[in-house]
Structures are given as structure tokens and as C-alpha cells.
Design an enzyme around this catalytic site. Structure first.
Site: not given
Ligand code: G3I
Ligand code: 9MR
Length: 581
Positions: A559, A507, A182, A550
Site C-alpha cells: 500500500e 494497493h 483507502d 508487488d
Molecule cells: O510496533 C509493533 C512491533 O513492535 C512488532 O514487533 C511488530 C510485529 O508484527 O508489530 C508492530 O506493530 C505493527 C504496527 O503496524 C507497526 O507500525 C502492527 O502489528 C500492525 O498491525 C500495524 O499496522 C498498521 C495498520 O494500519 C493496521 O492497523 C500500520 O502501522 C498502519 O500504517 C496502517 O495504516 C493503514 C490505516 O489503518 C488505514 N489506511 C491505510 C494505512 C496504511 O496501510
Molecule cells: O484497503 C484497506 C487498506 O487501506 C488498509 O490498510 C487495510 C488494513 O486496514 O485494509 C484494507 O481493506 C481491506 C479490509 O481490511 C479487509 N477486506 C479487504 C480490504 C481490501 O480490499
């Protein structure tokens, strides 16, 4: 008739090609290569009994023959693997592993410095993520692009309003790296990323003083790793409210952009609410940067001092505001516009206090930072992740053993034992695991961004090696680089452009919107994640270590992100430094 012969000929060629691909995909191997004196293992993702051969690609000669091991059974699936150990092959060259009657692996190389190019690429990946600047062909090759996100007109979101900066005030927050696929930039995630990269420099300065990655600043008298770090550091400094020292959580659009190029993205950008996690991560990074850039005052005049001042000011804000969580859901109930981008929301700040305190203590020598909060609230050693940063502080204490004052010295032996014990626990049972890697001890390793579990384990193992001098920890760390580069249950090398079967559809808006077939190189994808939170239909399986696809829809497994590239760069760079001594 001639046509028929031709068709038969083409079909038989295709079928051989397919068989070759099938064979290669059965043989799970580090797709780049091996150091001459390191362990060399490939995994056969099938229950095949018999011999395997190592063949020189240049001469065709069989130079090694041995038996596949007894089967190993996965804890997460009914699948069985066999091990091909060819560690005794040490002669530099290009090779394939051959399974008689089945086929060859991808080619791989044995040589010293076999991961130098990979290390450079993983650092250069950050250059490709730069905002507010055009990427020129001489640095970016075919991925050159126009500038985007100048970020000089950032709106104070109502959640971030203060008397000196009411809602709607315009501030300037240029530069920085795109967080991931993003186009937003988040202080919390920049925190661990910058801490990891600065530590890579502090742990191996001799290697990085001379490693060039061909960026606009190359040749300015500072190492390129630091030049790249400065691009994000200067942005981070703009995230502090000069009036009170608190730090805003992120610069963001209200919603994620579609898959467009940066120059086409023109929606309003905001800074949102300040928070304790962002402020302490900022304090830690700027304290560490103040220390590192002190040696480069001629190239970056004033930078080190500004960082240190900003750090102490941020620390003071956090001490006065120790519990301000970034709760996006709650914020959206109170303020408009609603913000739907990544949250990096964290509500436990004890680890951020530890990290910031450790960095400030080492940089300033003031013991009051060390004693301000419990440095060892319990015996846990949670692997670093964006919301769990205490080990970054511990690594710094360990790195600067010579600078520790008595009170910290008293804790040092205990800390050292804990790091080594954690490393031992991670590696326990490795020889029974189907892929013989530290990664994959339990299904819980396969979370969103699981490849950063593998690489952060690698970093911890390297700390154990530095503390103990025991080579086994280095070998364990290498198993996780092998994992990331192809010795895993998916058969992918997870770094774009590095290996034979690599992600082609990450992604990643920059790669998706640029109309260039190859994705931007040197970026590590998140990796297997059975959570499948993106709802993509193309996952081959829900088995934890196979749950990767992929495809561009898969932000939960495919991503890329800066906090995943940094530990990958650390692991590759540290192994280069330590194996080539
Ligand atoms: O830590 C728990 C773990 O204890 C559990 O067993 C597991 C089961 O699903 O979940 C773990 O937590 C997850 C966590 O990531 C782990 O780091 C959450 O479910 C999961 O929703 C969370 O996802 C994060 C995601 O954003 C959604 O919020 C990712 O860490 C994080 O790297 C990712 O970051 C995104 C930014 O929001 C937006 N930009 C892109 C970036 C990368 O995808
Ligand atoms: O592109 C977004 C990505 O960088 C984030 O990790 C992800 C989770 O927050 O969300 C992606 O965006 C999606 C959004 O959450 C839901 N609509 C579709 C978007 C992807 O094109």
C-alpha cells in the site's frame, strides 16, 4: 525452414533479454543514481567471486574495474552478498555496472542534484492524493480525474456527539489528502505527515522556496511545498470542535470502499469520537503551521493566527482530557454504525504531549508549555512513527536552539548527545550487513510500513549531521535512500515510477481504478513486512527483508501512505540540500 530460423532467432533474443533481466536483478543498486562526491556501492545478491566493471553507456568504454568484496552473510536468511564499491568514479554520466560473463545492472546516473526530480515527485504525490477537487490534465497529466469526496455533508457519529453537536448533525470537512490506498482521512496519521513536511520546509527553506511542482497554486507567492501542505491543513482545521477545542479522530466511511474512483464513492461519511492523540497531534501541527505561515501572511491572510488559536484551544482540551484513547473495538460495541476503517489507535499520550508542548513553546516562546509535562521522561529516542512522535518535538527544539530559554538550554546538550548516540547505534555494524545500509540492523526493522523506518532513520541521521557537522552521518543517511531505491533484498525501487523495477500494482484505489497501466507516480509503498497481515498468496518469502509482493492484494507490504511519503520526501530533499551546498 525460414519460420524455424525465425523462431530460433526470437527464442535466442528472448533468452538474452531474460538473462539481462536476471543479471540486472542480481545487482542491487540505487536505480536512479549517485552524487559525484558520494559513496557509490552496489550489492551482488549472490556469492560470485571476481571483478566488476563500470561502463559508460554513451561510449561503451570501461572506465573502472575492481574486485568484488569478501562475502557478507545476512542475519535473517542463509543468503550471501558481495559488495561492489565504485566510489572513486566521480565523472558525471550514464553508466552500468557489469559482471563479466553475467551481465549489466540497470543504468544509473552520476550527477549533482541527482534526486531533484525524485524530491519533486514525492511532494507531488500529495497533490495526487487530494480530495474534494478535480485533478486537471495540466497538473496531473494522464492521471487527471474527476472530483470526489466533497466532504461537505459529514455526519456526527454517535461516538462524537456533544450537546452542541448531537449525533446526526451535519458538518463540513472538505479537502485533505487520502490517507493511503483507502479514501479516509485520519488526524493522527496526518499529524506526523504534516510535522515531517513542515520540518522539511523549516530545515531547508532556501531549497523549498524555489522548488516548483506544478500544482494549481504554483506562482501564488508561496513555496509549492507549503501550498500543498495548506490543502491538508485547511481540512485539519475543520476537525476541531469549535465549542470545546477537542479534535475528532477521522473522517471516514463505515467500511473501506471497493476499488472504485473517488467520484463513484458516495457512501455516508462520518466524524468519529474525539481523542487525546488526535487533539495533541493537531495542536502540534497547528502550532508549527502558525509559525511557518506567519511569513506568508499576504498569500494566506489569517491562516497563521487561526492555526495558533486552534492550537492553544486543542492543547487546553487535551490537558483537561489527557487519557481519551481511540479504541475502535470498544466504540463499536457502544455505537452504530460500526466503523471498520483504519484505527490509528494509540493509548500512550506522553509523546504527543512532548511534541505539542515543544511546538507551542517554540512558536509562542511561553516556557509554561515546556514545563507542563516531563519533556524527557526517560532516555529513550524512539524513531518517529504515527503513534510515536516525541522525536518530532525534539527535532524542533534542536532546530530552534537560538530560541531556547534557560530551562530548555539546560537540556540541550543532553538532547544533542542522545540524538548522536542514537545515530551511532543505528549505524553500528553497517559494514558487516549484507546491503551495507543503516536499514536492516535487525529483523524488527521490517514492520508494516518498513520503508518509513528506513526514511525516518535517514531523518535522524540528518539531525545528527546537523548537530555534529560530521559527514559520516550524511553518508549513512544516503545508504537508506539507496536502500529505498533498489539496494535491498527485494531488488525493487519502492517509489512508483522512479527507478527501473518499481511497484506496478500498489494497493491504491486511485491507481487501481483508473484504467491506466502505470500507477500514480511518486508514491512510496510500505515495503517488506513478514507480518503478511493481508494474507496475500504471492509473497516470495517470509524472510523479513524479502517479504514484499508487488500485488494489489498486499496492503501490508504494497500500500502507499502519506506518512510514508513524507519522510521519503524529507530524506531525498534534505540530501539534495546538503550534498549540493
Ligand atoms: O510496533 C509493533 C512491533 O513492535 C512488532 O514487533 C511488530 C510485529 O508484527 O508489530 C508492530 O506493530 C505493527 C504496527 O503496524 C507497526 O507500525 C502492527 O502489528 C500492525 O498491525 C500495524 O499496522 C498498521 C495498520 O494500519 C493496521 O492497523 C500500520 O502501522 C498502519 O500504517 C496502517 O495504516 C493503514 C490505516 O489503518 C488505514 N489506511 C491505510 C494505512 C496504511 O496501510
Ligand atoms: O484497503 C484497506 C487498506 O487501506 C488498509 O490498510 C487495510 C488494513 O486496514 O485494509 C484494507 O481493506 C481491506 C479490509 O481490511 C479487509 N477486506 C479487504 C480490504 C481490501 O480490499
Amino acid at each position: 525452414m525460414r519460420k524455424l530460423v525465425l523462431i530460433i532467432l526470437i527464442c535466442s533474443v528472448i533468452s538474452t533479454v531474460l538473462t539481462a533481466q536476471e543479471a540486472a536483478s542480481k545487482i542491487r543498486i540505487n536505480q536512479i543514481g549517485f552524487y559525484p562526491d558520494a559513496q557509490k556501492v552496489a550489492i551482488i545478491a549472490d556469492n560470485i567471486d571476481g571483478d566488476f566493471l563500470i561502463k559508460s553507456v554513451t561510449s561503451g568504454e570501461v572506465i573502472f574495474k575492481s574486485k568484488l568484496s569478501d562475502p557478507r552473510k545476512s542475519d535473517f536468511s542463509p543468503k550471501v552478498t558481495r559488495i561492489a564499491d565504485f566510489s572513486t568514479v566521480t565523472k558525471p554520466g550514464m553508466y552500468v555496472l557489469n559482471l563479466p560473463g553475467i551481465g549489466d545492472s540497470y543504468t544509473f546516473e552520476i550527477k549533482t542534484k541527482v534526486f531533484t526530480n525524485l524530491t519533486k515527485a514525492l511532494i507531488k504525490g500529495f497533490y495526487f492524493q487530494r480530495m474534494s477537487i478535480a485533478l486537471k490534465p495540466e497538473f496531473a497529466g494522464k492521471w487527471s480525474r474527476a472530483a470526489g469526496h466533497p466532504d461537505t455533508q459529514i455526519i456526527i457519529h454517535p461516538s462524537a456527539a456533544s450537546p452542541a453537536r448531537p449525533a446526526g448533525t451535519i458538518i463540513s470537512c472538505p479537502r485533505g489528502w487520502y490517507d493511503a490506498g483507502d479514501y479516509n482521512k485520519y488526524v493522527v496519521n496526518s499529524g506526523i505527515t504534516m510535522g515531517t513536511l513542515l520540518s522539511l520546509y523549516e530545515d531547508f527553506p532556501a531549497c523549498f522556496d524555489t522548488l516548483g511542482i506544478n500544482i494549481p497554486e504554483s506562482g501564488n507567492g508561496a513555496p509549492d511545498l507549503l501550498n500543498e501542505i495548506v490543502w491538508n491543513l485547511r481540512w485539519m482545521l475543520t476537525m476541531q470542535d469549535p465549542f470545546d477545542g477537542g479534535v475528532y479522530n477521522k473522517v471516514t466511511n463505515a467500511d473501506f470502499d471497493p476499488m472504485i474512483m473517488p467520484s463513484a464513492s458516495v457512501t455516508p461519511r462520518y466524524v468519529v469520537q474525539k481523542g487525546t492523540a488526535a487533539t495533541l497531534d493537531f495542536a502540534a501541527v497547528t502550532a508549527q503551521a502558525g509559525r511557518v505561515f506567519n511569513k506568508f501572511k499576504n498569500v494566506f491572510p489569517g491562516l497563521s493566527d487561526s492555526c495558533l488559536k486552534a492550537s492553544e484551544k486543542a492543547w487546553d482540551w487535551a490537558v483537561k482530557n489527557p487519557k481519551v484513547a481511540y479504541n475502535q473495538e470498544l466504540m463499536n460495541k457502544l455505537f452504530k454504525p460500526v466503523i471498520n476503517t483504519g484505527a490509528y489507535g494509540d493509548s500512550d499520550f506522553s509523546d504527543e504531549f512532548i511534541w505539542a508542548a515543544a511546538e507551542l513553546y517554540i512558536t509562542t516562546g511561553k516556557e509554561s508549555f515546556y514545563t507542563a509535562f516531563p519533556m524527557f521522561p526517560d532516555a529513550q529516542m524512539p524513531l518517529p512513527a504515527w503513534g510515536d512522535v516525541r522525536l518530532l518535538g525534539y527535532y524542533t527544539l534542536e532546530r530552534f536552539e537560538k530560541k531556547l530559554t534557560m530551562v530548555a538550554m539546560n537540556d540541550f546538550t543532553g538532547l544533542k548527545e542522545r540524538i548522536i548516540r542514537t545515530a551511532d547505534e543505528m549505524a553500528k555494524g553497517i559494514s558487516d550487513r549484507p546491503y551495507q545500509t543503516v536499514m536492516g540492523k535487525s529483523a524488527g526493522d521490517f514492520i508494516w510500513g518498513s520503508n518509513s523506518v528506513a526514511t525516518n532513520e535517514g531523518i535522524l541521521l540528518i539531525q545528527a549531521y546537523k548537530l555534529s557537522g560530521d559527514r559520516k552521518y550524511l553518508d549513512y543517511a544516503l545508504t537508506n535512500l539507496d536502500y529505498v531505491l533498489g539496494r535491498n533484498a527485494t531488488g525493487y525501487s519502492f517509489v512508483t515510477g522512479y527507478g527501473h523495477k518499481t511497484p506496478m500494482f500498489p494497493h491504491h484505489r486511485l491507481s487501481e481504478a483508473d484504467n491506466i497501466a502505470d500507477p500514480i507516480p511518486g508514491l512510496i509503498v510500505g515495503g517488506p513486512n513478514p507480518g503478511q497481515q493481508d494474507g496475500c498468496k504471492t509473497y516470495p518469502s517470509r524472510i523479513p527483508d524479502e517479504s514484499y509482493t508487488d500485488s494489489v492484494c498486499s496492503y501490508a507490504s504494497n500500500e502507499i501512505a502519506i506518512n510514508w511519503n513524507a519522510p521519503a520526501a524529507y530524506l531525498a530533499g534534505a540530501l539534495e540540500a546538503l550534498y549540493n551546498k
